[in-house]
Design a protein around this motif. Structure first.
Motif, short mmCIF file in Angstrom:
data_model
loop_
_atom_site.label_atom_id
_atom_site.label_comp_id
_atom_site.label_asym_id
_atom_site.label_seq_id
_atom_site.Cartn_x
_atom_site.Cartn_y
_atom_site.Cartn_z
N ILE A 174 -31.26 -4.88 -4.38
CA ILE A 174 -30.43 -5.26 -3.25
C ILE A 174 -28.98 -5.30 -3.73
CG2 ILE A 174 -29.99 -6.92 -1.41
CD1 ILE A 174 -32.79 -5.78 -1.29
N GLY A 175 -28.13 -4.44 -3.20
CA GLY A 175 -26.73 -4.37 -3.62
C GLY A 175 -26.49 -3.26 -4.63
N THR A 176 -25.28 -3.22 -5.17
CA THR A 176 -24.86 -2.18 -6.11
C THR A 176 -24.28 -2.82 -7.37
OG1 THR A 176 -24.30 -0.69 -4.28
CG2 THR A 176 -23.32 -0.19 -6.42
N PRO A 177 -24.63 -2.33 -8.57
CA PRO A 177 -24.03 -2.89 -9.79
C PRO A 177 -22.56 -2.52 -9.89
CG PRO A 177 -25.38 -0.97 -10.31
CD PRO A 177 -25.60 -1.26 -8.85
N SER B 205 -23.31 -2.60 -16.30
CA SER B 205 -23.24 -4.01 -15.98
C SER B 205 -23.12 -4.21 -14.47
CB SER B 205 -22.03 -4.64 -16.67
OG SER B 205 -21.76 -5.94 -16.17
N ALA B 206 -23.75 -5.27 -13.98
CA ALA B 206 -23.60 -5.66 -12.58
C ALA B 206 -22.61 -6.80 -12.44
CB ALA B 206 -24.95 -6.04 -11.97
N CYS C 19 -25.59 -7.30 -7.59
CA CYS C 19 -26.87 -6.89 -7.03
C CYS C 19 -27.97 -7.76 -7.63
CB CYS C 19 -27.15 -5.41 -7.29
SG CYS C 19 -27.35 -4.97 -9.03
N PHE C 20 -29.15 -7.69 -7.02
CA PHE C 20 -30.29 -8.43 -7.57
C PHE C 20 -31.56 -7.64 -7.30
CE2 PHE C 20 -29.48 -10.07 -3.30
CZ PHE C 20 -30.72 -10.17 -2.70
#
Length: 226
Positions: free
Chosen positions: A131-134, A197-198, A203-204
């Motif tokens: 879920i999301g983007t790094p 790296s995020a 993100c997760f």
């Protein structure tokens, strides 16, 4: 396997202690990323509170280690309060400021303390999605629309049968191995950089049973990668 400290209080209760550090990000002349201290604090709080909540705990307090100077204190608190507001939290903030010696770069440490009832088990044999983007460094500011919102993170954490792992500086591939015994699908490798790296947990990862996929996809919308 989680980036938290668990301190048992009884057979059914424990304190969960999560933290994050930020260096060279702020308003000092030699900072690498120049942003207001409210922004620095918001994202540092974001990391610590996500780690705390992902471990199943309810956040109850925040402590600050401020090396940005006394003038930054109110802005740092404002950033933490902004994050609390997104999560519907109202928890106390305390901390300390290094005021004896000035530093040439900004530095901030944040600890979030939570209370856990029961436990959260990591089930490695289920579906995994991102879920999301790094994002890291300047990308966090320039591509903010790709960052998984805290409100969405909270909503996902409320599913009893979903395990959540925030992604930090070690990247998606590192966290993936905690949730799955399978190789990362090629379809994901073509969409997301799995090694980068995020940053502040932009993100997760989630581990979930098949029957929840449609519901989770609908909740996450364009942030869902799986």
């Amino acid at each position: 396997m989680r980036d938290v400290l668990k301190v048992p209080l009884s057979h059914s209760e424990a304190l969960i202690i999560a933290c994050d550090n930020s260096g060279g990000i702020g308003m000092k002349e030699k900072d690498v990323v120049k942003v207001p201290y409210e922004v620095t604090a918001y994202y540092s709080f974001r990391v610590a509170v996500m780690e705390c909540m992902a471990a199943g705990a309810k956040p109850i307090a925040v402590t600050l280690q401020n090396f940005c100077g006394e003038v930054a204190w109110d802005d740092i608190c404002s950033g933490v309060l902004a994050g609390q507001k997104e999560l519907g939290l109202d928890i106390p903030i305390t901390g300390s400021t290094e005021s004896n010696l000035p530093l040439v770069q900004s530095a901030l440490g944040i600890i979030v303390i939570g209370k856990l009832n029961g436990s959260v088990e990591i089930n490695r044999m289920r579906k995994v999605a991102i879920i999301g983007t790094p994002l890291v460094g300047h990308e966090v500011i320039e591509k903010a629309d790709r960052i998984a919102p805290l409100s969405m993170f909270k909503a996902v954490c409320e599913y009893e049968d979903v395990v959540v792992l925030p992604v930090g500086s070690k990247g998606i591939a590192y966290e993936w191995r905690k949730l799955s015994d399978t190789e990362i699908p090629a379809s994901l490798r073509s969409q997301v950089n799995l090694e980068t790296s995020a940053g502040p947990s932009t993100c997760f990862l989630i581990s979930y049973p098949d029957h929840l996929e449609a519901e989770l996809r609908k909740l996450a919308g364009l942030y869902f990668v799986g």
